[in-house]
Design a protein around this motif. Structure first.
Motif, PDB file in Angstrom:
ATOM      1  N   MET A 116       0.842  -1.196   0.000  1.00 44.27           N
ATOM      2  CA  MET A 116       0.000   0.000   0.000  1.00 44.27           C
ATOM      3  C   MET A 116       0.876   1.244   0.000  1.00 44.27           C
ATOM      4  O   MET A 116       1.841   1.327   0.739  1.00 44.27           O
ATOM      5  CB  MET A 116      -0.918   0.032   1.222  1.00 44.27           C
ATOM      6  CG  MET A 116      -2.171  -0.719   1.012  1.00 44.27           C
ATOM      7  SD  MET A 116      -3.539  -0.319   2.136  1.00 44.27           S
ATOM      8  CE  MET A 116      -2.847   0.370   3.566  1.00 44.27           C
ATOM      9  N   GLU A 117       0.514   2.194  -0.853  1.00 54.11           N
ATOM     10  CA  GLU A 117       1.240   3.454  -0.930  1.00 54.11           C
ATOM     11  C   GLU A 117       0.254   4.596  -0.733  1.00 54.11           C
ATOM     12  O   GLU A 117      -0.844   4.569  -1.288  1.00 54.11           O
ATOM     13  CB  GLU A 117       1.901   3.593  -2.300  1.00 54.11           C
ATOM     14  CG  GLU A 117       2.899   2.503  -2.604  1.00 54.11           C
ATOM     15  CD  GLU A 117       3.401   2.561  -4.039  1.00 54.11           C
ATOM     16  OE1 GLU A 117       2.920   3.418  -4.816  1.00 54.11           O
ATOM     17  OE2 GLU A 117       4.267   1.754  -4.370  1.00 54.11           O
ATOM     18  N   PRO A 118       0.630   5.615   0.029  1.00 54.10           N
ATOM     19  CA  PRO A 118      -0.290   6.738   0.219  1.00 54.10           C
ATOM     20  C   PRO A 118      -0.484   7.520  -1.077  1.00 54.10           C
ATOM     21  O   PRO A 118       0.443   7.681  -1.864  1.00 54.10           O
ATOM     22  CB  PRO A 118       0.394   7.594   1.282  1.00 54.10           C
ATOM     23  CG  PRO A 118       1.824   7.182   1.284  1.00 54.10           C
ATOM     24  CD  PRO A 118       1.882   5.775   0.755  1.00 54.10           C
ATOM     25  N   VAL A 119      -1.707   7.966  -1.283  1.00 57.29           N
ATOM     26  CA  VAL A 119      -2.014   8.860  -2.393  1.00 57.29           C
ATOM     27  C   VAL A 119      -1.627  10.264  -1.911  1.00 57.29           C
ATOM     28  O   VAL A 119      -1.895  10.621  -0.756  1.00 57.29           O
ATOM     29  CB  VAL A 119      -3.512   8.790  -2.757  1.00 57.29           C
ATOM     30  CG1 VAL A 119      -3.892   9.848  -3.768  1.00 57.29           C
ATOM     31  CG2 VAL A 119      -3.864   7.395  -3.252  1.00 57.29           C
ATOM     32  N   PRO A 120      -0.989  11.079  -2.744  1.00 60.83           N
ATOM     33  CA  PRO A 120      -0.598  12.429  -2.304  1.00 60.83           C
ATOM     34  C   PRO A 120      -1.764  13.207  -1.696  1.00 60.83           C
ATOM     35  O   PRO A 120      -2.875  13.198  -2.216  1.00 60.83           O
ATOM     36  CB  PRO A 120      -0.104  13.102  -3.596  1.00 60.83           C
ATOM     37  CG  PRO A 120       0.344  11.962  -4.455  1.00 60.83           C
ATOM     38  CD  PRO A 120      -0.593  10.830  -4.130  1.00 60.83           C
ATOM     39  N   GLU A 121      -1.475  13.876  -0.571  1.00 56.92           N
ATOM     40  CA  GLU A 121      -2.509  14.622   0.150  1.00 56.92           C
ATOM     41  C   GLU A 121      -3.212  15.644  -0.732  1.00 56.92           C
ATOM     42  O   GLU A 121      -4.412  15.871  -0.587  1.00 56.92           O
ATOM     43  CB  GLU A 121      -1.906  15.323   1.365  1.00 56.92           C
ATOM     44  CG  GLU A 121      -1.567  14.387   2.487  1.00 56.92           C
ATOM     45  CD  GLU A 121      -1.011  15.134   3.698  1.00 56.92           C
ATOM     46  OE1 GLU A 121      -1.346  16.325   3.888  1.00 56.92           O
ATOM     47  OE2 GLU A 121      -0.253  14.506   4.448  1.00 56.92           O
ATOM     48  N   ASP A 122      -2.483  16.278  -1.631  1.00 56.98           N
ATOM     49  CA  ASP A 122      -3.095  17.276  -2.514  1.00 56.98           C
ATOM     50  C   ASP A 122      -4.187  16.665  -3.388  1.00 56.98           C
ATOM     51  O   ASP A 122      -5.148  17.346  -3.740  1.00 56.98           O
ATOM     52  CB  ASP A 122      -2.036  17.929  -3.419  1.00 56.98           C
ATOM     53  CG  ASP A 122      -1.127  18.874  -2.651  1.00 56.98           C
ATOM     54  OD1 ASP A 122      -1.457  19.211  -1.486  1.00 56.98           O
ATOM     55  OD2 ASP A 122      -0.096  19.272  -3.207  1.00 56.98           O
ATOM     56  N   ASP A 123      -4.056  15.393  -3.733  1.00 57.93           N
ATOM     57  CA  ASP A 123      -5.055  14.727  -4.566  1.00 57.93           C
ATOM     58  C   ASP A 123      -6.321  14.394  -3.791  1.00 57.93           C
ATOM     59  O   ASP A 123      -7.389  14.232  -4.371  1.00 57.93           O
ATOM     60  CB  ASP A 123      -4.481  13.435  -5.159  1.00 57.93           C
ATOM     61  CG  ASP A 123      -3.352  13.694  -6.146  1.00 57.93           C
ATOM     62  OD1 ASP A 123      -3.175  14.855  -6.566  1.00 57.93           O
ATOM     63  OD2 ASP A 123      -2.648  12.734  -6.483  1.00 57.93           O
ATOM     64  N   VAL A 124      -6.191  14.262  -2.475  1.00 58.70           N
ATOM     65  CA  VAL A 124      -7.299  13.809  -1.625  1.00 58.70           C
ATOM     66  C   VAL A 124      -8.019  14.985  -0.965  1.00 58.70           C
ATOM     67  O   VAL A 124      -9.179  14.874  -0.578  1.00 58.70           O
ATOM     68  CB  VAL A 124      -6.766  12.835  -0.540  1.00 58.70           C
ATOM     69  CG1 VAL A 124      -7.860  12.383   0.400  1.00 58.70           C
ATOM     70  CG2 VAL A 124      -6.082  11.642  -1.180  1.00 58.70           C
ATOM     71  N   ARG A 125      -7.364  16.112  -0.886  1.00 58.65           N
ATOM     72  CA  ARG A 125      -7.836  17.262  -0.109  1.00 58.65           C
ATOM     73  C   ARG A 125      -9.291  17.649  -0.370  1.00 58.65           C
ATOM     74  O   ARG A 125     -10.024  17.989   0.550  1.00 58.65           O
ATOM     75  CB  ARG A 125      -6.931  18.451  -0.401  1.00 58.65           C
ATOM     76  CG  ARG A 125      -7.291  19.684   0.406  1.00 58.65           C
ATOM     77  CD  ARG A 125      -6.316  20.821   0.212  1.00 58.65           C
ATOM     78  NE  ARG A 125      -5.007  20.414   0.725  1.00 58.65           N
ATOM     79  CZ  ARG A 125      -3.873  20.528   0.036  1.00 58.65           C
ATOM     80  NH1 ARG A 125      -3.884  21.042  -1.159  1.00 58.65           N
ATOM     81  NH2 ARG A 125      -2.734  20.138   0.566  1.00 58.65           N
ATOM     82  N   ASP A 126      -9.753  17.575  -1.604  1.00 62.19           N
ATOM     83  CA  ASP A 126     -11.100  18.056  -1.943  1.00 62.19           C
ATOM     84  C   ASP A 126     -12.184  16.983  -1.906  1.00 62.19           C
ATOM     85  O   ASP A 126     -13.313  17.236  -2.313  1.00 62.19           O
ATOM     86  CB  ASP A 126     -11.082  18.699  -3.332  1.00 62.19           C
ATOM     87  CG  ASP A 126     -10.221  19.950  -3.366  1.00 62.19           C
ATOM     88  OD1 ASP A 126     -10.115  20.624  -2.324  1.00 62.19           O
ATOM     89  OD2 ASP A 126      -9.650  20.240  -4.430  1.00 62.19           O
ATOM     90  N   ILE A 127     -11.849  15.792  -1.425  1.00 66.54           N
ATOM     91  CA  ILE A 127     -12.849  14.725  -1.338  1.00 66.54           C
ATOM     92  C   ILE A 127     -13.507  14.788   0.036  1.00 66.54           C
ATOM     93  O   ILE A 127     -12.832  14.645   1.057  1.00 66.54           O
ATOM     94  CB  ILE A 127     -12.220  13.337  -1.583  1.00 66.54           C
ATOM     95  CG1 ILE A 127     -11.554  13.292  -2.963  1.00 66.54           C
ATOM     96  CG2 ILE A 127     -13.289  12.250  -1.454  1.00 66.54           C
ATOM     97  CD1 ILE A 127     -10.811  11.986  -3.250  1.00 66.54           C
ATOM     98  N   PRO A 128     -14.818  15.011   0.103  1.00 71.49           N
ATOM     99  CA  PRO A 128     -15.493  15.157   1.395  1.00 71.49           C
ATOM    100  C   PRO A 128     -15.386  13.897   2.259  1.00 71.49           C
ATOM    101  O   PRO A 128     -15.467  12.777   1.757  1.00 71.49           O
ATOM    102  CB  PRO A 128     -16.958  15.418   1.028  1.00 71.49           C
ATOM    103  CG  PRO A 128     -17.054  15.405  -0.443  1.00 71.49           C
ATOM    104  CD  PRO A 128     -15.719  15.095  -1.021  1.00 71.49           C
ATOM    105  N   ASP A 129     -15.206  14.097   3.560  1.00 73.34           N
ATOM    106  CA  ASP A 129     -15.204  13.021   4.562  1.00 73.34           C
ATOM    107  C   ASP A 129     -14.076  12.008   4.381  1.00 73.34           C
ATOM    108  O   ASP A 129     -14.153  10.905   4.922  1.00 73.34           O
ATOM    109  CB  ASP A 129     -16.550  12.288   4.588  1.00 73.34           C
ATOM    110  CG  ASP A 129     -17.698  13.228   4.896  1.00 73.34           C
ATOM    111  OD1 ASP A 129     -17.522  14.131   5.745  1.00 73.34           O
ATOM    112  OD2 ASP A 129     -18.763  13.074   4.283  1.00 73.34           O
TER     113      ASP A 129
END
Length: 172
Positions: free
Chosen positions: A141-154
């Motif tokens: 498992m690798e983290p998805v960059p925070e910038d890519d996730v920032r706008d996804i609610p909850d």
């Protein structure tokens, strides 16, 4: 309404440009594989577009195992039929799912699964933090960059995992 994991799996839509007959065969093979995986894993299959499927499950480990089984099944079927090798990608989120009387599913889990699917590179499944909390953490498992996730609610974090490495982590 129920809090359930939703799996959204898509294949490379460019495969549908293979000519009408081949496109119909690829789509049919994909749909049959998704329907079979849903039934075997006690999920509910919902077709949502020509190049993706939505499957609802009761438990996150079952959803993760289904993403892997669908990848294997579709890959095997296309090879047997001498069709182009598919590039699958998947997104999984657990959240509210509403089932309408006509069988249509809607809700947070589906909307967010669609958003995380868009983050998944070919050959990967992207899991949201609620799903990762429900499964034994798989290797790779690798983290998805925070910038890519920032706008996804909850959703505070997502992780990507190669589809071929997914095992039935706690699946029933």
């Amino acid at each position: 309404r129920a809090d359930r994991p939703a799996v959204l799996v898509a294949f490379d839509a460019a495969l549908l440009e293979q000519g009408h007959g081949r496109a119909l065969t690829i789509r049919s093979v994909f749909r049959d594989a998704a329907d079979r995986v849903a039934r075997e894993g006690r999920g509910r299959f919902v077709e949502s577009a020509p190049d993706d499927v939505l499957i609802e499950f009761g438990k996150s480990p079952d959803a993760l195992a289904a993403a892997h089984r669908l990848w294997e099944s579709f890959l095997e079927s296309t090879r047997k039929l001498d069709l182009p090798t598919p590039d699958l990608r998947s997104g999984i989120h657990r959240g509210e799912v509403t089932r309408w009387r006509n069988g249509y599913l809607a809700g947070e889990a589906i909307a967010i699964a669609s958003r995380v699917l868009s983050l998944a590179p070919a050959g990967r499944v992207v899991l949201t933090d609620p799903v990762v909390g429900d499964v034994d953490e798989p290797d790779g498992m690798e983290p998805v960059p925070e910038d890519d996730v920032r706008d996804i609610p909850d959703v505070t974090a997502c992780w990507a995992l190669p589809l071929g490495s997914v095992k039935a982590h706690g699946a029933t």
